[in-house]
Design an enzyme around this catalytic site. Structure first.
Site, PDB file in Angstrom:
ATOM      1  N   PHE A 190       1.682  -2.812  14.187  1.00 53.09           N
ATOM      2  CA  PHE A 190       1.185  -1.616  13.487  1.00 53.09           C
ATOM      3  C   PHE A 190       2.264  -1.123  12.538  1.00 53.09           C
ATOM      4  O   PHE A 190       3.432  -0.976  12.936  1.00 53.09           O
ATOM      5  CB  PHE A 190       0.872  -0.510  14.497  1.00 53.09           C
ATOM      6  CG  PHE A 190      -0.499  -0.604  15.117  1.00 53.09           C
ATOM      7  CD1 PHE A 190      -0.721  -1.427  16.214  1.00 53.09           C
ATOM      8  CD2 PHE A 190      -1.564   0.116  14.592  1.00 53.09           C
ATOM      9  CE1 PHE A 190      -1.980  -1.525  16.790  1.00 53.09           C
ATOM     10  CE2 PHE A 190      -2.832   0.034  15.167  1.00 53.09           C
ATOM     11  CZ  PHE A 190      -3.032  -0.791  16.256  1.00 53.09           C
ATOM     12  N   GLU A 197      13.354  -1.960   8.358  1.00 54.24           N
ATOM     13  CA  GLU A 197      12.148  -2.082   7.518  1.00 54.24           C
ATOM     14  C   GLU A 197      12.454  -2.960   6.294  1.00 54.24           C
ATOM     15  O   GLU A 197      11.707  -3.869   5.962  1.00 54.24           O
ATOM     16  CB  GLU A 197      11.700  -0.692   7.076  1.00 54.24           C
ATOM     17  CG  GLU A 197      10.410  -0.642   6.312  1.00 54.24           C
ATOM     18  CD  GLU A 197      10.021   0.785   5.897  1.00 54.24           C
ATOM     19  OE1 GLU A 197      10.745   1.745   6.216  1.00 54.24           O
ATOM     20  OE2 GLU A 197       8.961   0.912   5.244  1.00 54.24           O
TER      21      GLU A 197
HETATM   22  N1  LIG Z   1      -2.448  -4.285   0.588  1.00 54.23           N
HETATM   23  C1  LIG Z   1      -1.488  -3.679   1.275  1.00 54.23           C
HETATM   24  N2  LIG Z   1      -1.055  -2.462   0.868  1.00 54.23           N
HETATM   25  C2  LIG Z   1      -0.065  -1.912   1.593  1.00 54.23           C
HETATM   26  C3  LIG Z   1       0.514  -2.532   2.724  1.00 54.23           C
HETATM   27  N3  LIG Z   1       1.480  -1.710   3.216  1.00 54.23           N
HETATM   28  C4  LIG Z   1       1.488  -0.627   2.421  1.00 54.23           C
HETATM   29  N4  LIG Z   1       0.581  -0.755   1.444  1.00 54.23           N
HETATM   30  C5  LIG Z   1       0.286   0.194   0.369  1.00 54.23           C
HETATM   31  O1  LIG Z   1       1.498   0.494  -0.298  1.00 54.23           O
HETATM   32  C6  LIG Z   1       1.587   1.895  -0.541  1.00 54.23           C
HETATM   33  C7  LIG Z   1       2.818   2.424   0.145  1.00 54.23           C
HETATM   34  O2  LIG Z   1       2.716   2.121   1.494  1.00 54.23           O
HETATM   35  P1  LIG Z   1       4.086   2.061   2.327  1.00 54.23           P
HETATM   36  O3  LIG Z   1       5.071   1.274   1.602  1.00 54.23           O
HETATM   37  O4  LIG Z   1       3.807   1.661   3.720  1.00 54.23           O
HETATM   38  O5  LIG Z   1       4.545   3.542   2.292  1.00 54.23           O
HETATM   39  P2  LIG Z   1       4.101   4.595   3.286  1.00 54.23           P
HETATM   40  O6  LIG Z   1       2.826   4.199   3.966  1.00 54.23           O
HETATM   41  O7  LIG Z   1       4.029   5.852   2.535  1.00 54.23           O
HETATM   42  O8  LIG Z   1       5.221   4.562   4.356  1.00 54.23           O
HETATM   43  P3  LIG Z   1       6.736   5.015   4.345  1.00 54.23           P
HETATM   44  O9  LIG Z   1       7.499   3.733   4.325  1.00 54.23           O
HETATM   45  O10 LIG Z   1       6.800   5.762   5.625  1.00 54.23           O
HETATM   46  O11 LIG Z   1       7.040   5.843   3.172  1.00 54.23           O
HETATM   47  C8  LIG Z   1       0.315   2.523   0.006  1.00 54.23           C
HETATM   48  O12 LIG Z   1      -0.590   2.653  -1.092  1.00 54.23           O
HETATM   49  C9  LIG Z   1      -0.215   1.492   0.966  1.00 54.23           C
HETATM   50  O13 LIG Z   1      -1.637   1.514   0.975  1.00 54.23           O
HETATM   51  C10 LIG Z   1       0.016  -3.816   3.106  1.00 54.23           C
HETATM   52  O14 LIG Z   1       0.454  -4.431   4.077  1.00 54.23           O
HETATM   53  N5  LIG Z   1      -0.965  -4.342   2.338  1.00 54.23           N
END
Ligand SMILES: Nc1nc2c(ncn2[C@@H]2O[C@H](COP(=O)(O)OP(=O)(O)OP(=O)(O)O)[C@@H](O)[C@H]2O)c(=O)[nH]1
Length: 473
Positions: A77, A197
């Site tokens: 997750f 991370e």
């Molecule tokens: N397709 C896809 N989009 C992702 C994935 N992880 C994150 N994103 C997208 O990337 C953007 C930033 O997500 P994250 O980098 O996880 O940032 P965050 O959710 O704000 O989490 P933090 O690291 O806590 O700041 C969001 O629009 C997410 O929907 C993934 O595994 N696949």
């Protein structure tokens, strides 16, 4: 001689084996000897990853389904500040990815993230139930008790502070304990530190590109722009690693040592908390007065980030690229505190010394999303080569518009993000060229997914975490 009772075919076979037992033994000795010697032969050294474990054989292409005996699953997750996601991976005995049905991973995301339930930890945990149910459904029942499930919370929970985030994490542990049939350990539900991370993201991208095991010069660097934090990670030489500044107690070191496919990597990695895209909006607005030159003309509202609410009103003359840029540079604190290392990125952070491991940069998450929404890359492609200057050009275009015209021009941008489109693009450009000191015209690769065999895998840190937990099984 004792008469043997007539026996069926199995009995006849047993009689034959008994009668020819000498000959069978004679023939089988060499096979037994050979297999014993093979077992002793040194295999490539067990290659611990971030923790000791079995050797890693990098991804090379989604292998055909292996027999159930050699398959292993991992459920990870990603509890991000802007959403929660679950990834399910299936590995063969070489830690190559196998298909799960027609896909190569199960990936589901939902909003909002855990940090949106800061005041209700149980609600936060319950928000994961639909993702957990779907994840378990793709793991064969007979393998579930051996399948690790990890929950990694990132900057969103880091920003909530230890007490609040721990209450949410404990509620998640209780939920997994009571509702999950997967293999669970309490410390597998945690706030990832930013360097973990960033390191996992680096492993994900280089694993999928088949670069693990190559020299550090042949690997690619990564930049991951989340909502709360931004990470940069790239491999450096042993000599540069020796020059890494020492850090104060409790601070993350700048260099992690990784062992992957018999190769030792010195990974420069840093996570800048409060410099994710959504957090940076707060940093920029905080510095402003009654209005912000980064907000699109015609918008007069508020911006909520965490427990704080900021005034988000357009300047009388609307948004201005140049003025917004100077606000973004100020928010980055490029020259504060004074850099006491050889060279810094921003906020007094060592830049890692650069080098070949950084020459190819794969840039993920919100960098990809905003570029797609601003229309300078195709949202349907998994990767796109751009230049930092493309963010500036897109910002120039967006900042000129008022919010009503922008709604027509940028149909992919959500209503809540529209007033901040100029700010986001200006910040992303500033982060790349002023923060990370990239050449505005150098090529970088925006990445959402990486091709792996005949499929595509999400370019996100959970795969790196899955490889670690699968290789330490
Ligand atoms: N397709 C896809 N989009 C992702 C994935 N992880 C994150 N994103 C997208 O990337 C953007 C930033 O997500 P994250 O980098 O996880 O940032 P965050 O959710 O704000 O989490 P933090 O690291 O806590 O700041 C969001 O629009 C997410 O929907 C993934 O595994 N696949």
């Amino acid at each position: 001689m004792k008469q043997r009772a007539a026996r069926g075919p199995a009995g006849a076979l047993a009689d034959k084996i008994h009668r020819y037992r000498g000959a069978i033994l004679l023939v089988s000795i060499p096979f037994l000897l050979v297999s014993f010697v093979l077992f002793l032969l040194p295999r490539s050294p067990a290659v611990p990853f971030l923790s000791a474990g079995r050797k890693i054989v990098p991804g090379g292409g989604g292998g055909a389904a292996a027999d159930a005996g050699s398959k292993s699953y991992a459920v990870i997750f990603d509890a991000g500040s802007s959403g929660s996601r679950v990834h399910v991976y299936c590995f063969d005995e070489n830690l190559d990815l196998l298909h799960i049905g027609v896909e190569i991973e199960l990936f589901i995301q939902k909003k909002p993230g855990l940090s949106a339930f800061a005041k209700d930890p149980q609600e936060a945990a319950n928000s994961l139930i639909p993702l957990l149910a779907k994840a378990e459904s793709v793991v064969p029942a007979e393998l579930r008790e051996k399948t690790p499930i990890r929950v990694g919370a990132t900057a969103g929970l880091r920003a909530l502070g230890a007490e609040t985030s721990e209450k949410i994490l404990q509620a998640v542990r209780d939920l997994l304990n009571s509702k999950s049939s997967l293999k669970f350990q309490p410390d597998w539900v945690s706030v990832l530190d930013g360097t973990q991370e960033g390191a996992f993201q680096w492993v994900t991208i280089n694993y999928l590109l088949g670069k693990l095991g190559k020299t550090h010069s042949d690997t690619v660097g990564v930049v991951d722009l989340g909502g709360g934090s931004v990470q940069m990670a790239y491999a450096i030489s042993e000599e540069d690693a020796a020059k890494a500044p020492k850090v104060a107690d409790g601070e993350d070191t700048y260099v992690k040592q990784l062992f992957l496919k018999g190769t030792k990597y010195y990974l420069y990695v840093h996570s800048y908390l409060h410099y994710g895209l959504l957090a940076a909006r707060a940093e920029i607005l905080k510095a402003g007065g009654d209005y912000s030159t980064c907000i699109l003309n015609g918008y007069n509202g508020k911006y909520k980030y965490g427990d704080d609410v900021y005034k988000a009103s357009a300047a009388p003359s609307g948004a201005s690229l140049s003025k917004c840029r100077s606000d973004a540079v100020k928010a980055l604190k490029v020259d504060e505190p004074v850099c006491t290392h050889m060279k810094c990125t921003f906020g007094g952070i060592w830049n890692g010394g650069g080098g070949d491991g950084q020459k190819n940069l794969f840039v993920a998450s919100f960098f990809f999303d905003r570029a797609a929404e601003a229309g300078f890359i195709d949202p349907k492609v998994p990767v796109a080569k751009v230049r930092p200057s493309d963010f500036e050009k897109a910002a120039k275009r967006a900042c000129k518009l008022n919010v009503d015209d922008a709604k027509v021009t940028y149909s992919r941008v959500s209503v809540e993000n529209l007033p901040f489109l100029c700010m986001d693009l200006v910040y992303q450009y500033t982060l790349l060229v002023d923060g990370f000191a990239l050449d505005p015209h150098q090529e970088i690769t925006l990445v959402k997914q990486v091709q792996y065999g005949d499929a595509f895998v999400e370019a996100a840190w959970p795969l790196g975490s899955a490889i670690e937990v699968a290789s330490s099984a």
